[in-house]
Design an enzyme around this catalytic site. Sequence first.
Site, PDB file in Angstrom:
ATOM      1  CD  GLU A 287      -3.263  -0.396   2.124  1.00 14.24           C
ATOM      2  OE1 GLU A 287      -2.937   0.226   3.152  1.00 14.24           O
ATOM      3  OE2 GLU A 287      -4.393  -0.865   1.973  1.00 14.24           O
ATOM      4  CG  HIS A 308       8.240 -29.471  -0.059  1.00  9.31           C
ATOM      5  ND1 HIS A 308       8.793 -30.708  -0.321  1.00  9.31           N
ATOM      6  CD2 HIS A 308       9.004 -28.920   0.925  1.00  9.31           C
ATOM      7  CE1 HIS A 308       9.824 -30.910   0.483  1.00  9.31           C
ATOM      8  NE2 HIS A 308       9.988 -29.836   1.244  1.00  9.31           N
ATOM      9  CE  LYS A 422     -12.359   0.996   1.374  1.00  3.83           C
ATOM     10  NZ  LYS A 422     -11.810   1.978   2.295  1.00  3.83           N
TER      11      LYS A 422
END
Length: 445
Positions: A287, A308, A422
């Site tokens: 951010e 792995h 948003k």
Amino acid sequence: MISLNIEKTFGFISKENVFAYEAQVKAAQEMLENGTGKGNDFLGWLHLPSSITPEHLADLKATAQVLRDNCEVVVVAGIGGSYLGARAVIEALSNSFAWLQDKKDGPVILYAGHNIGEDYLYELTEYLKDKKFGVINISKSGTTTETALAFRLLKKQCEDQRGKEMAQKVIVAITDAKKGAARVTADKEGYKSFIIPDNVGGRFSVLTPVGLLPIAVAGFDIEKLVAGAAAMEKACGIDVPFAENPAAIYAATRNELYKSGKKIEILVNFNPKLHYVSEWWKQLYGESEGKENKGIFPAAVDFSTDLHSMGQWIQEGERTIYETVISVEHPNHSLQVPSDEANLDGLNFLAGKRVDEVNKMAELGTQLAHVDGGVPNIRISIPALDETSIGGLLYFFEKACGISGYILGVNPFNQPGVEAYKKNMFALLDKPGYEEESKAIRARL
Ligand code: PA5
């Protein structure tokens, strides 16, 4: 105290080029100190560790004790910077199986408000049905949908189950001093509340009540955490020479690696308890730096588990990555590999060795293999998983992030890009005030 080693980047970038950042780092530090850079209204974290008062810590500890005395479970409701710091510290310091144990040392800490998963919330509320639980509702804006939605459910359940009077005692709000729905609710309902300072952004807020209260409720020593951070504040201070300043060196090295085409930084741990430190770190750097179409992409793996799964890619995939390894010098417990007469598994060559010795050889072997495969390696070593070391580590990353963002030329303290989803979500959900956006977005569907 942490120790930083960048020797294993020198086959890819030169020491000379890293040290050539000295003037830029100095300028970045001056911008932070003098408040002359972008986002200068969000610098409250910079000298936070050294300015936290004993009275403030005592208030936090007293509130934590109320929750510890009255709750079997405490749900921390928050998202992003409003929960990752607390979770990072709590999971780093907790017994991995604490919440499965019958005899618990304090309340179980659970998390909500960081997703909108119906099943998650259903299962959480089901789990809480026969529990004495409390809630720490954390939101700086006080209006974040994920957190507000979870809190609405939890508040009702807490009041229904425990009665209004007890709910008032075991619900604590951490939010803005004046604005936002969380503040309005806290004041109206008479909850104990703490303020998130205006000048501290979410991802830099772990050493405010946002992190400190849940950490204290979990039973950890917030004084030591803050002391560790304060020692690091000093070690990374503007007066510390470049070559001795870990935040300066880390910021310079990652910027030089980025310039040389290493676009992805992978934070590596060899201790599963550090998983959420990586989640916190990803938010801090993602951010802060990912804007204006630039910024290192912060990724993370837990080794040896992910050797792995992701190991192949890291060893031989596109060479645009580098690794930053957090190495813990000493485990908190001791466990030896037993000898076995039959040796059916062929592991007697390890008999008598500490498990950590095996882990350390996995770490060293991985470092050498990845460097051979073209992956530069930064190594950050901390003495142990304890409050002092973790406090120092968190502040180190914050300080380096501020410096690094300024070197990159962005505002490390805003997050304009987070608003885009948003706006669309509110338009799609017909939130009052979004009528025009609703029409426009529906026309696109
Ligand atoms: O770092 C940030 O600013 C964000 O991640 C916020 O912490 C996150 O969006 C939550 O916001 P709020 O605390 O306002 O609910």
